[in-house]
Write a protein that holds these residues in place. Structure first.
Motif, PDB file in Angstrom:
ATOM      1  N   VAL B   7      87.003 -14.247  -2.414  1.00  0.00           N
ATOM      2  CA  VAL B   7      87.936 -13.672  -1.433  1.00  0.00           C
ATOM      3  C   VAL B   7      89.054 -12.904  -2.132  1.00  0.00           C
ATOM      4  O   VAL B   7      89.347 -11.764  -1.801  1.00  0.00           O
ATOM      5  CB  VAL B   7      88.537 -14.784  -0.532  1.00  0.00           C
ATOM      6  N   CYS B   8      89.684 -13.522  -3.122  1.00  0.00           N
ATOM      7  CA  CYS B   8      90.910 -12.970  -3.716  1.00  0.00           C
ATOM      8  C   CYS B   8      90.669 -12.127  -4.962  1.00  0.00           C
ATOM      9  O   CYS B   8      91.561 -11.401  -5.393  1.00  0.00           O
ATOM     10  CB  CYS B   8      91.872 -14.093  -4.106  1.00  0.00           C
ATOM     11  N   ARG B  11      91.448 -14.631 -10.551  1.00  0.00           N
ATOM     12  CA  ARG B  11      92.757 -15.295 -10.556  1.00  0.00           C
ATOM     13  C   ARG B  11      92.805 -16.326 -11.687  1.00  0.00           C
ATOM     14  O   ARG B  11      91.781 -16.850 -12.103  1.00  0.00           O
ATOM     15  CB  ARG B  11      93.004 -16.015  -9.225  1.00  0.00           C
ATOM     16  N   GLU B  15      95.649 -21.726 -10.264  1.00  0.00           N
ATOM     17  CA  GLU B  15      95.690 -21.680  -8.795  1.00  0.00           C
ATOM     18  C   GLU B  15      94.620 -22.558  -8.159  1.00  0.00           C
ATOM     19  O   GLU B  15      94.636 -22.790  -6.965  1.00  0.00           O
ATOM     20  CB  GLU B  15      95.480 -20.246  -8.293  1.00  0.00           C
ATOM     21  N   GLU B  58      93.418 -23.757  -4.154  1.00  0.00           N
ATOM     22  CA  GLU B  58      94.526 -24.407  -3.454  1.00  0.00           C
ATOM     23  C   GLU B  58      95.740 -23.487  -3.295  1.00  0.00           C
ATOM     24  O   GLU B  58      96.277 -23.341  -2.204  1.00  0.00           O
ATOM     25  CB  GLU B  58      94.929 -25.676  -4.202  1.00  0.00           C
ATOM     26  N   ASN B  59      96.173 -22.898  -4.400  1.00  0.00           N
ATOM     27  CA  ASN B  59      97.315 -21.985  -4.306  1.00  0.00           C
ATOM     28  C   ASN B  59      96.823 -20.550  -4.194  1.00  0.00           C
ATOM     29  O   ASN B  59      97.183 -19.682  -4.984  1.00  0.00           O
ATOM     30  CB  ASN B  59      98.250 -22.155  -5.511  1.00  0.00           C
ATOM     31  N   GLY B  60      95.966 -20.318  -3.220  1.00  0.00           N
ATOM     32  CA  GLY B  60      95.412 -18.997  -2.987  1.00  0.00           C
ATOM     33  C   GLY B  60      94.899 -18.953  -1.565  1.00  0.00           C
ATOM     34  O   GLY B  60      95.602 -19.387  -0.657  1.00  0.00           O
ATOM     35  N   CYS B  61      93.652 -18.516  -1.395  1.00  0.00           N
ATOM     36  CA  CYS B  61      93.134 -18.345  -0.037  1.00  0.00           C
ATOM     37  C   CYS B  61      92.662 -19.653   0.574  1.00  0.00           C
ATOM     38  O   CYS B  61      92.272 -19.700   1.722  1.00  0.00           O
ATOM     39  CB  CYS B  61      91.998 -17.333  -0.044  1.00  0.00           C
ATOM     40  N   ARG B  62      92.683 -20.737  -0.194  1.00  0.00           N
ATOM     41  CA  ARG B  62      92.306 -22.074   0.266  1.00  0.00           C
ATOM     42  C   ARG B  62      90.833 -22.175   0.646  1.00  0.00           C
ATOM     43  O   ARG B  62      90.463 -22.903   1.577  1.00  0.00           O
ATOM     44  CB  ARG B  62      93.217 -22.551   1.412  1.00  0.00           C
ATOM     45  N   LEU B  81      81.296 -18.894  -2.053  1.00  0.00           N
ATOM     46  CA  LEU B  81      81.950 -19.693  -1.021  1.00  0.00           C
ATOM     47  C   LEU B  81      81.081 -20.901  -0.686  1.00  0.00           C
ATOM     48  O   LEU B  81      79.897 -20.754  -0.391  1.00  0.00           O
ATOM     49  CB  LEU B  81      82.147 -18.864   0.254  1.00  0.00           C
TER      50      LEU B  81
END
Lengths: 184, 90
Positions: B7-8, B11, B15, B58-62, B81
């Motif tokens: 998704v992101c 990273r 995160e 967790e500290n992103g799109c979850r 995913l």
């Protein structure tokens, strides 16, 4: 009935500055999380367009104006930040939750804002790669944060309970950057 | 270590949280018996090579993610995913 006085998360703590860099509190009237129902993103986009003339932002983007912005904040989640949204119209295609008092919203501005962020956040937030309309759910000094580009810097949202911790880390980074830039 | 979230994008690994072996997606039916649940809860392969793992952004799109990672070299071979993989298992 006791008349309670509303207090913003960073009242009496912000604004602070170091050199050219300024950290202020933004206090939007309303923050609402919007989670589209399964397969209803298109309907939500249309409702948002009709009610507020805002398009549904793509992943890592925000849309709207300073008065009301729709910010992507995760897989299947957005935050409407600003004026009160037309909740009834949007609730047909999404689940809305009022989070107005749950978040602290700050604005970090100044020429060295990206240098300050570089010390706290693992993303490349320089203007060349993090442009107007870009947003990221990431971490700031190990605190979960939503970081968005605004014209002269960044808007940072953290959970209210982390507000003072985030400010302490930002203040340290701001002082450090200011000291470095004064020396050269 | 950098993880390429579907998704992101790419990273920093700070995160993400490691959440165990991807085997956890394959839960036995409720009437499968104690043996099957013992395997599901406790028994793990531990190869010095490619592992299938669950990660949580967790500290992103979850998103919950299934990553293939070589634990000897820390190379990520694929990140998908978990929701897509779970749907494919049905």
């Amino acid at each position: 009935m006791v008349d309670l006085i509303a207090k913003t998360p960073l009242a009496g703590i912000l604004p602070i500055n170091a050199g050219e860099t300024v950290l202020t509190e933004a206090s939007p009237a309303s923050i609402t999380s919007v989670m589209p129902h399964q397969g209803r993103e298109k309907a939500l986009g249309e409702a948002l367009k009709k009610a507020h003339d805002i398009g549904l932002p793509a992943v890592g983007r925000s849309s709207g104006t300073a008065a009301l912005r729709m910010i992507w904040t995760g897989r299947g989640q957005y935050m409407l930040v600003g004026n009160k949204p037309a909740a009834r119209a949007l609730a047909r295609s999404s689940t809305l939750t009022d989070q107005s008092d749950g978040w602290a919203v700050m604005q970090l501005t100044g020429d060295n804002a990206a240098q300050v962020m570089a010390r706290l956040c693992p993303l490349d937030l320089r203007a060349a790669s993090f442009k107007n309309g870009h947003t990221a759910r990431t971490e700031l000094a190990h605190i979960m944060a939503v970081v968005s580009r605004i014209p002269k810097g960044f808007e940072i949202m953290v959970m209210r309970s982390f507000a003072q911790t985030a400010v302490t880390s930002l203040q340290q980074a701001m002082d450090s950057v200011a000291a470095q830039w004064t020396r050269t | 270590m950098r993880i390429n979230c579907p998704v992101c994008g790419e990273r920093d690994s700070r995160e993400f949280h490691y959440r165990g072996a991807a085997k956890l997606l394959d839960r036995p039916d409720g009437d499968a018996g104690a043996e099957a649940f013992h395997d599901y809860v406790y028994v793990r392969e531990n190869p010095a090579g490619i592992n299938r793992e669950l990660w949580f952004h967790e500290n992103g799109c979850r998103s919950w993610l299934v990553a293939e990672r070589n634990v000897s070299t820390h190379e990520f071979l694929s990140v998908k995913l978990a929701a897509d993989i779970k749907r494919g298992m049905k």
